[in-house]
Scaffold this motif. Structure first.
Motif, mmCIF file in Angstrom:
data_model
loop_
_atom_site.group_PDB
_atom_site.id
_atom_site.type_symbol
_atom_site.label_atom_id
_atom_site.label_comp_id
_atom_site.label_asym_id
_atom_site.label_seq_id
_atom_site.Cartn_x
_atom_site.Cartn_y
_atom_site.Cartn_z
ATOM 1 N N PRO A 171 -8.158 -5.258 0.640
ATOM 2 C CA PRO A 171 -7.916 -6.147 -0.487
ATOM 3 C C PRO A 171 -7.869 -5.451 -1.840
ATOM 4 O O PRO A 171 -7.269 -5.951 -2.757
ATOM 5 C CB PRO A 171 -9.060 -7.152 -0.415
ATOM 6 N N GLN A 172 -8.495 -4.257 -1.999
ATOM 7 C CA GLN A 172 -8.467 -3.573 -3.277
ATOM 8 C C GLN A 172 -7.161 -2.783 -3.472
ATOM 9 O O GLN A 172 -6.851 -2.353 -4.550
ATOM 10 C CB GLN A 172 -9.629 -2.574 -3.408
ATOM 11 N N ALA A 173 -6.435 -2.549 -2.408
ATOM 12 C CA ALA A 173 -5.234 -1.726 -2.470
ATOM 13 C C ALA A 173 -4.117 -2.482 -3.161
ATOM 14 O O ALA A 173 -3.964 -3.687 -3.008
ATOM 15 C CB ALA A 173 -4.797 -1.318 -1.075
ATOM 16 N N ASP A 174 -3.325 -1.736 -3.937
ATOM 17 C CA ASP A 174 -2.142 -2.321 -4.549
ATOM 18 C C ASP A 174 -0.965 -2.302 -3.590
ATOM 19 O O ASP A 174 -0.092 -3.135 -3.660
ATOM 20 C CB ASP A 174 -1.783 -1.546 -5.827
ATOM 21 N N VAL A 175 -0.922 -1.321 -2.696
ATOM 22 C CA VAL A 175 0.139 -1.217 -1.699
ATOM 23 C C VAL A 175 -0.487 -0.794 -0.388
ATOM 24 O O VAL A 175 -1.286 0.121 -0.353
ATOM 25 C CB VAL A 175 1.195 -0.149 -2.104
ATOM 26 N N VAL A 176 -0.145 -1.472 0.697
ATOM 27 C CA VAL A 176 -0.596 -1.085 2.031
ATOM 28 C C VAL A 176 0.599 -1.227 2.949
ATOM 29 O O VAL A 176 1.348 -2.189 2.848
ATOM 30 C CB VAL A 176 -1.740 -1.995 2.530
ATOM 31 N N GLY A 177 0.824 -0.275 3.847
ATOM 32 C CA GLY A 177 1.955 -0.389 4.748
ATOM 33 C C GLY A 177 1.859 0.599 5.882
ATOM 34 O O GLY A 177 0.887 1.314 6.032
ATOM 35 N N GLU A 178 2.913 0.638 6.715
ATOM 36 C CA GLU A 178 2.974 1.543 7.846
ATOM 37 C C GLU A 178 4.425 1.886 8.114
ATOM 38 O O GLU A 178 5.312 1.054 7.935
ATOM 39 C CB GLU A 178 2.353 0.877 9.072
ATOM 40 N N ALA A 179 4.686 3.123 8.518
ATOM 41 C CA ALA A 179 6.036 3.566 8.861
ATOM 42 C C ALA A 179 5.938 4.627 9.934
ATOM 43 O O ALA A 179 4.912 5.277 10.085
ATOM 44 C CB ALA A 179 6.742 4.145 7.631
ATOM 45 N N VAL B 73 -1.033 3.500 3.515
ATOM 46 C CA VAL B 73 -0.519 3.836 2.188
ATOM 47 C C VAL B 73 -1.311 2.978 1.218
ATOM 48 O O VAL B 73 -1.305 1.760 1.316
ATOM 49 C CB VAL B 73 0.989 3.521 2.052
ATOM 50 N N ASP B 74 -2.006 3.617 0.302
ATOM 51 C CA ASP B 74 -2.872 2.902 -0.623
ATOM 52 C C ASP B 74 -2.664 3.479 -2.019
ATOM 53 O O ASP B 74 -2.800 4.684 -2.210
ATOM 54 C CB ASP B 74 -4.325 3.081 -0.180
ATOM 55 N N TYR B 75 -2.290 2.642 -2.964
ATOM 56 C CA TYR B 75 -2.134 3.087 -4.347
ATOM 57 C C TYR B 75 -3.064 2.282 -5.223
ATOM 58 O O TYR B 75 -2.995 1.059 -5.263
ATOM 59 C CB TYR B 75 -0.687 2.917 -4.818
ATOM 60 N N GLN B 76 -3.948 2.981 -5.920
ATOM 61 C CA GLN B 76 -4.869 2.340 -6.858
ATOM 62 C C GLN B 76 -4.397 2.629 -8.274
ATOM 63 O O GLN B 76 -4.319 3.798 -8.665
ATOM 64 C CB GLN B 76 -6.291 2.892 -6.663
ATOM 65 N N SER C 192 10.273 2.601 1.884
ATOM 66 C CA SER C 192 10.279 2.259 0.468
ATOM 67 C C SER C 192 9.035 1.446 0.173
ATOM 68 O O SER C 192 8.555 0.706 1.022
ATOM 69 C CB SER C 192 11.519 1.429 0.123
ATOM 70 N N MET C 193 8.513 1.607 -1.042
ATOM 71 C CA MET C 193 7.345 0.816 -1.434
ATOM 72 C C MET C 193 7.495 0.397 -2.890
ATOM 73 O O MET C 193 8.186 1.048 -3.661
ATOM 74 C CB MET C 193 6.052 1.589 -1.221
ATOM 75 N N SER C 194 6.845 -0.691 -3.215
ATOM 76 C CA SER C 194 6.869 -1.224 -4.565
ATOM 77 C C SER C 194 5.509 -1.829 -4.862
ATOM 78 O O SER C 194 4.855 -2.355 -3.963
ATOM 79 C CB SER C 194 7.959 -2.296 -4.672
ATOM 80 N N LEU C 195 5.095 -1.751 -6.116
ATOM 81 C CA LEU C 195 3.822 -2.348 -6.502
ATOM 82 C C LEU C 195 3.947 -3.848 -6.700
ATOM 83 O O LEU C 195 2.951 -4.549 -6.771
ATOM 84 C CB LEU C 195 3.296 -1.691 -7.781
#
Length: 159
Positions: free
Chosen positions: A39-47, A61-64, A140-143
């Motif tokens: 829940p604290q992550a701005d982006v989470v994903g898998e590839a 993938v986690d961007y703070q 691809s990722m986006s905030l």
């Protein structure tokens, strides 16, 4: 068979092919969000890479975001054990993980400034003998939430 039956069967076939094309084109581009997982992550994903010979998987993938300056991008996954993992964000080198450990696990964390646009990420491994590309996972990722144009566009590097 009558002409009407043939026309109807052709229309059904075309509709099925169109539905399949939509599923094939949109599904790989849509972001994998799992906010309940982190829940604290701005982006989470898998590839993952399509190659069975050199399976590269990006599991986290986690961007703070940071108050001032660049935020922190964390990634982890699996790859061929003993080979370096090269990571690029928007065609610029983000990190080189010295070598995936004996079970193939790798992880990296570093500062990078990301804005609300769509960013392309590429994770690669090379053949140690030939220095040729051996495997690649791209996403691809986006905030922010993706726009309809982002969902319709092919992944970076597949245009």
């Amino acid at each position: 068979m009558s002409e009407d039956v043939i026309t109807m069967m052709g229309s059904m076939l075309l509709a099925g092919m169109a539905a399949l094309a939509v599923l094939c084109c949109v599904s790989p581009v849509a972001p994998a969000l799992a906010e309940d997982t982190a829940p604290q992550a701005d982006v989470v994903g898998e590839a993952s890479s399509p190659s069975k010979k050199v399976p590269i998987r990006v599991k986290v993938v986690d961007y703070q975001k940071a108050e001032d300056g660049p935020g922190t991008l964390k990634m982890s996954g699996t790859a061929v054990p003993g080979r370096e993992v090269h990571i690029y964000v928007d065609e610029k080198r983000f990190a080189k993980v010295p070598a995936a450990d004996e079970d193939g696990s790798w992880s990296v964390e570093d500062k990078i400034a990301l804005d609300e646009k769509v960013h392309s990420v590429r994770v690669e491994q090379f053949n140690e003998t030939t220095n040729m590309l051996a495997g690649r996972a791209m996403f691809s990722m986006s905030l922010g939430p993706p726009s309809p144009e982002d969902l319709a566009a092919p992944p970076a590097g597949r245009r």
